[in-house]
Design a protein around this motif. Structure first.
Motif, PDB file in Angstrom:
ATOM      1  N   VAL A 207      74.509  50.057  14.760  1.00  0.00           N
ATOM      2  CA  VAL A 207      74.722  50.444  13.366  1.00  0.00           C
ATOM      3  C   VAL A 207      73.574  51.216  12.734  1.00  0.00           C
ATOM      4  O   VAL A 207      73.776  52.058  11.852  1.00  0.00           O
ATOM      5  N   LYS A 208      72.333  50.940  13.152  1.00  0.00           N
ATOM      6  CA  LYS A 208      71.200  51.584  12.497  1.00  0.00           C
ATOM      7  C   LYS A 208      69.937  51.405  13.343  1.00  0.00           C
ATOM      8  O   LYS A 208      69.704  50.315  13.875  1.00  0.00           O
ATOM      9  N   PRO A 209      69.118  52.444  13.468  1.00  0.00           N
ATOM     10  CA  PRO A 209      67.849  52.278  14.181  1.00  0.00           C
ATOM     11  C   PRO A 209      66.999  51.199  13.504  1.00  0.00           C
ATOM     12  O   PRO A 209      66.942  51.121  12.273  1.00  0.00           O
ATOM     13  N   ASP A 210      66.375  50.353  14.286  1.00  0.00           N
ATOM     14  CA  ASP A 210      65.499  49.296  13.778  1.00  0.00           C
ATOM     15  C   ASP A 210      66.225  48.286  12.891  1.00  0.00           C
ATOM     16  O   ASP A 210      65.635  47.691  11.994  1.00  0.00           O
ATOM     17  N   PHE A 211      67.524  48.099  13.119  1.00  0.00           N
ATOM     18  CA  PHE A 211      68.257  47.059  12.399  1.00  0.00           C
ATOM     19  C   PHE A 211      67.784  45.720  12.945  1.00  0.00           C
ATOM     20  O   PHE A 211      67.906  45.439  14.130  1.00  0.00           O
ATOM     21  N   TRP A 212      67.240  44.882  12.064  1.00  0.00           N
ATOM     22  CA  TRP A 212      66.491  43.689  12.479  1.00  0.00           C
ATOM     23  C   TRP A 212      67.351  42.434  12.432  1.00  0.00           C
ATOM     24  O   TRP A 212      68.044  42.171  11.440  1.00  0.00           O
ATOM     25  N   LEU A 213      67.303  41.644  13.505  1.00  0.00           N
ATOM     26  CA  LEU A 213      67.968  40.346  13.556  1.00  0.00           C
ATOM     27  C   LEU A 213      66.919  39.247  13.667  1.00  0.00           C
ATOM     28  O   LEU A 213      66.132  39.222  14.622  1.00  0.00           O
ATOM     29  N   MET A 214      66.899  38.364  12.691  1.00  0.00           N
ATOM     30  CA  MET A 214      65.959  37.249  12.688  1.00  0.00           C
ATOM     31  C   MET A 214      66.753  35.961  12.551  1.00  0.00           C
ATOM     32  O   MET A 214      67.691  35.886  11.757  1.00  0.00           O
ATOM     33  N   GLY A 215      66.421  34.961  13.341  1.00  0.00           N
ATOM     34  CA  GLY A 215      67.203  33.728  13.346  1.00  0.00           C
ATOM     35  C   GLY A 215      66.446  32.529  12.812  1.00  0.00           C
ATOM     36  O   GLY A 215      65.235  32.410  13.010  1.00  0.00           O
ATOM     37  N   GLU A 216      67.189  31.648  12.154  1.00  0.00           N
ATOM     38  CA  GLU A 216      66.616  30.381  11.699  1.00  0.00           C
ATOM     39  C   GLU A 216      66.587  29.413  12.882  1.00  0.00           C
ATOM     40  O   GLU A 216      67.621  28.948  13.345  1.00  0.00           O
ATOM     41  N   VAL A 217      65.390  29.142  13.367  1.00  0.00           N
ATOM     42  CA  VAL A 217      65.197  28.218  14.483  1.00  0.00           C
ATOM     43  C   VAL A 217      64.102  27.240  14.082  1.00  0.00           C
ATOM     44  O   VAL A 217      63.025  27.650  13.634  1.00  0.00           O
ATOM     45  N   ILE A 218      64.348  25.969  14.245  1.00  0.00           N
ATOM     46  CA  ILE A 218      63.379  24.958  13.832  1.00  0.00           C
ATOM     47  C   ILE A 218      62.427  24.619  14.986  1.00  0.00           C
ATOM     48  O   ILE A 218      61.233  24.866  14.915  1.00  0.00           O
ATOM     49  N   HIS A 219      62.985  24.079  16.064  1.00  0.00           N
ATOM     50  CA  HIS A 219      62.166  23.638  17.193  1.00  0.00           C
ATOM     51  C   HIS A 219      62.614  24.342  18.479  1.00  0.00           C
ATOM     52  O   HIS A 219      63.652  24.994  18.513  1.00  0.00           O
ATOM     53  N   GLY A 220      61.818  24.150  19.523  1.00  0.00           N
ATOM     54  CA  GLY A 220      62.199  24.666  20.831  1.00  0.00           C
ATOM     55  C   GLY A 220      61.358  25.844  21.264  1.00  0.00           C
ATOM     56  O   GLY A 220      60.413  26.263  20.581  1.00  0.00           O
ATOM     57  N   ASP A 221      61.715  26.384  22.421  1.00  0.00           N
ATOM     58  CA  ASP A 221      61.036  27.553  22.969  1.00  0.00           C
ATOM     59  C   ASP A 221      61.596  28.794  22.279  1.00  0.00           C
ATOM     60  O   ASP A 221      62.699  29.243  22.568  1.00  0.00           O
ATOM     61  N   TYR A 222      60.832  29.344  21.366  1.00  0.00           N
ATOM     62  CA  TYR A 222      61.322  30.460  20.560  1.00  0.00           C
ATOM     63  C   TYR A 222      61.720  31.676  21.389  1.00  0.00           C
ATOM     64  O   TYR A 222      62.541  32.486  20.956  1.00  0.00           O
ATOM     65  N   SER A 223      61.182  31.799  22.578  1.00  0.00           N
ATOM     66  CA  SER A 223      61.506  32.959  23.413  1.00  0.00           C
ATOM     67  C   SER A 223      62.953  32.918  23.909  1.00  0.00           C
ATOM     68  O   SER A 223      63.481  33.935  24.357  1.00  0.00           O
ATOM     69  N   ARG A 224      63.600  31.775  23.830  1.00  0.00           N
ATOM     70  CA  ARG A 224      65.022  31.705  24.193  1.00  0.00           C
ATOM     71  C   ARG A 224      65.864  32.524  23.222  1.00  0.00           C
ATOM     72  O   ARG A 224      66.917  33.033  23.574  1.00  0.00           O
ATOM     73  N   TRP A 225      65.393  32.611  21.980  1.00  0.00           N
ATOM     74  CA  TRP A 225      66.136  33.341  20.946  1.00  0.00           C
ATOM     75  C   TRP A 225      65.569  34.747  20.712  1.00  0.00           C
ATOM     76  O   TRP A 225      66.329  35.687  20.551  1.00  0.00           O
ATOM     77  N   ALA A 226      64.262  34.851  20.644  1.00  0.00           N
ATOM     78  CA  ALA A 226      63.621  36.138  20.349  1.00  0.00           C
ATOM     79  C   ALA A 226      63.249  36.827  21.659  1.00  0.00           C
ATOM     80  O   ALA A 226      62.287  36.447  22.327  1.00  0.00           O
ATOM     81  N   ASN A 227      64.027  37.814  22.024  1.00  0.00           N
ATOM     82  CA  ASN A 227      63.789  38.533  23.276  1.00  0.00           C
ATOM     83  C   ASN A 227      64.501  39.886  23.226  1.00  0.00           C
ATOM     84  O   ASN A 227      65.025  40.281  22.180  1.00  0.00           O
ATOM     85  N   GLU A 228      64.560  40.564  24.322  1.00  0.00           N
ATOM     86  CA  GLU A 228      65.092  41.925  24.347  1.00  0.00           C
ATOM     87  C   GLU A 228      66.603  41.995  24.185  1.00  0.00           C
ATOM     88  O   GLU A 228      67.147  43.048  23.841  1.00  0.00           O
ATOM     89  N   VAL A 229      67.302  40.887  24.412  1.00  0.00           N
ATOM     90  CA  VAL A 229      68.774  40.958  24.380  1.00  0.00           C
ATOM     91  C   VAL A 229      69.414  40.084  23.299  1.00  0.00           C
ATOM     92  O   VAL A 229      70.607  40.217  23.043  1.00  0.00           O
ATOM     93  N   THR A 230      68.643  39.221  22.671  1.00  0.00           N
ATOM     94  CA  THR A 230      69.238  38.333  21.662  1.00  0.00           C
ATOM     95  C   THR A 230      68.743  38.734  20.269  1.00  0.00           C
ATOM     96  O   THR A 230      69.259  39.665  19.678  1.00  0.00           O
ATOM     97  N   LEU A 231      67.724  38.088  19.738  1.00  0.00           N
ATOM     98  CA  LEU A 231      67.220  38.393  18.404  1.00  0.00           C
ATOM     99  C   LEU A 231      65.840  39.036  18.487  1.00  0.00           C
ATOM    100  O   LEU A 231      65.119  38.880  19.477  1.00  0.00           O
ATOM    101  N   HIS A 232      65.465  39.727  17.415  1.00  0.00           N
ATOM    102  CA  HIS A 232      64.139  40.337  17.383  1.00  0.00           C
ATOM    103  C   HIS A 232      63.058  39.319  17.035  1.00  0.00           C
ATOM    104  O   HIS A 232      61.915  39.445  17.488  1.00  0.00           O
TER     105      HIS A 232
END
Length: 557
Positions: A207-232
């Motif tokens: 939809v747009k260059p640099d369209f940012w996805l940020m997720g609400e995550v409390i605990h855990g290994d943050y790299s499971r969510w923030a990576n090249e294919v899931t969230l920024h």
């Protein structure tokens, strides 16, 4: 490098900040969202270049029980109002991201209404998790389903269903095209399906260059969510906890450990979304045992690896405590008129504005490597370095000044961005004094900019001035949120009282019934289906909206 790497966010909970009623009667749109326009210059002046705002779309109460993803909440305004707000922000160089509540919907969402009406024959029965027409729920629908957080008000979407995934992806496209937003914060990302979120990432790239996805995550290994294919990025709740407890316990080891821990998750420094408070946790000024610690804690927020965020009102040093599990005190109405001179008169606001300027004028704080220099329970020093430039930060949570000898780069001198003090470099070290319960940001001479406008000194030992938090407008027919459920004793008293009333004639047209009569009609229908729990009774008694009660009583089979 993307815009969000250099972002400083201003977080707005619009239903609270604008004083919207707690309960949506689905009436004519109000224009409360337009009241936020006058805040835009202030947001820019304190150094924020991005806004995270939400929830914004049609919902029942607090905003996270979505009724319509494509319609701005009637209590806030219209789609045009949101479009105009984003446009005005963009004119001032401020990016905007919205709250995406895609883990669950409210009970008034079209798909769930269809399930209630058509039950086993509903084409949407597979849109939700664990729907069981042999069970029941707290609303006595005579079927059960998986909810979020234990609240039947929040119905868990079946994120493995391709139809659900396609629908939400179309919502993201709609938001990007209709409102020209720059990204989305995913509510409850830590309980969402990973393939579901990966589909969002594909849409974001579309939809747009640099369209940012940020997720609400409390605990855990943050790299499971923030990576090249899931969230920024994700919310750094671990650092949030470390920041305030490191000051209350006077133990900076917790912050330093957290920075190392996050780096180990990713194998590098990464810009997670960092904050000291938000709409779900108590205000930082309330949490701190020693109010003067507000200075070092914000210095850390703005200089540690991460994308800093300021929660609306906290730049004024306002307080906010959870009362009986109620979040209303964390989400007050604010009127701009009460704070229009804060940047001149309020020391906390001056501090935030200065840190915003320092961050904006120094890319080292956005992109720089992190290196720990000194660490003790009561003091902590580290360096951020980038493209041959250096910034050294030191904070002190004790009641005594501390003198430190810190390793540094081969520059001639460093300048204190807050104090304006110049410190010469001798043998690749600087000798500095950090005042009690304070901190400083030393910038190498080649990176220093006069526009930093040193504060000289800021001491915040008590609330800067009596805090003004305007009372929210009371809806003509207001009800409490799910976090304000009445006690069992009160509910039982009301049940006893209701039993003394004459029985309701169900042959009377619902449209001619009073609110009290509609409530009794609903309760009578509930009793025919089974026992009425205290919670069920409370939800009926607290609902005083005619339109809602009419829809409710007609929904029974």
């Amino acid at each position: 490098m993307a815009w969000y790497d250099e972002a400083v966010f201003y977080h707005i909970y619009p239903i609270g900040m604008t004083g919207a009623p707690k309960k949506n009667d689905y009436g004519e749109p109000a224009d409360r969202l337009n009241s936020l326009l006058e805040w835009i210059p202030h947001i820019k002046e304190i150094g924020c270049n991005a806004i995270y705002i939400g929830p914004l779309f049609e919902s029942v109460g607090h905003g996270y029980e979505t009724t319509d993803y494509k319609k701005v909440d009637s209590r806030l305004g219209t789609n045009k109002d949101l479009k105009d707000f984003v446009s005005e922000c963009h004119k001032e160089g401020i990016r905007v991201i919205l709250d995406g509540v895609f883990n669950h919907t409210g009970r008034d969402f079209f798909a769930f209404r269809d399930v209630k009406q058509n039950r086993e024959n509903s084409r949407y029965k597979d849109w939700y998790c664990d729907v069981n027409f042999g069970g029941n729920n707290s609303y006595n629908d005579r079927f059960s389903y998986k909810n979020w957080g234990g609240y039947d008000l929040l119905v868990k979407l079946n994120q493995k269903n391709p139809a659900v995934k396609d629908y939400i992806c179309d919502v993201i496209r709609f938001w990007a095209e209709e409102f020209d937003i720059d990204g989305i914060r995913l509510d409850a990302a830590d309980v969402m399906d990973f393939e579901y979120m990966q589909a969002f990432r594909a849409v974001a790239n579309e939809v747009k260059p640099d369209f940012w996805l940020m997720g609400e995550v409390i605990h855990g290994d943050y790299s499971r969510w923030a990576n090249e294919v899931t969230l920024h990025s994700v919310t750094n709740y671990v650092l949030h906890k470390g920041l305030y407890s490191a000051h209350n316990d006077r133990n900076y080891f917790e912050v330093a450990h957290t920075i190392k821990h996050v780096k180990e998750m990713f194998g590098r420094n990464i810009n997670l979304y960092t904050f000291v408070d938000n709409h779900d946790v108590e205000r930082i000024y309330t949490k701190l045992k020693n109010k003067s610690h507000i200075v070092p804690i914000y210095i850390l927020l703005y200089t540690l690896p991460g994308i800093p965020s300021v929660y609306y009102g906290s730049e004024f040093g306002i307080e906010g405590r959870k009362e009986k599990s109620c979040d209303d005190y964390l989400r007050p109405m604010l009127k701009f008129e009460d704070y229009k001179d804060a940047i001149k008169t309020n020391p906390c606001t001056k501090l935030i504005a200065s840190l915003g300027r320092i961050r904006r004028n120094n890319p080292v704080l956005s992109y720089g490597d992190y290196k720990e220099l000194e660490l003790f329970t009561t003091y902590y020093a580290y360096e951020r370095s980038f493209e041959g430039k250096s910034v050294i930060i030191a904070v002190n949570n004790s009641d005594k000044d501390v003198e430190l000898s810190l390793a540094c780069g081969s520059f001639q001198k460093y300048i204190g961005a807050l104090s304006g003090e110049e410190v010469d470099v001798n043998n690749v070290r600087i000798q500095v004094k950090v005042p009690a319960n304070y901190g400083e940001i030393w910038i190498c001479d080649s990176a220093y900019d006069e526009t930093f406008a040193p504060l000289k000194t800021v001491k915040i030992e008590k609330t800067p001035k009596p805090v003004k938090t305007a009372k929210a407008e009371k809806a003509p027919e207001s009800v409490k949120t799910i976090d304000e459920e009445k006690s069992s004793e009160v509910v039982r008293a009301e049940e006893k009282k209701s039993m003394q009333k004459p029985s309701i004639d169900l042959s009377k047209p619902y449209e001619e019934m009073s609110i009290e009569e509609l409530q009794e009609a609903i309760l009578e229908k509930m009793r025919k289906n089974g026992p009425v729990t205290d919670y069920m009774l409370g939800t009926v008694r607290e609902n005083t909206h005619r339109g809602s009660l009419l829809s409710w009583v007609k929904s029974f089979n």
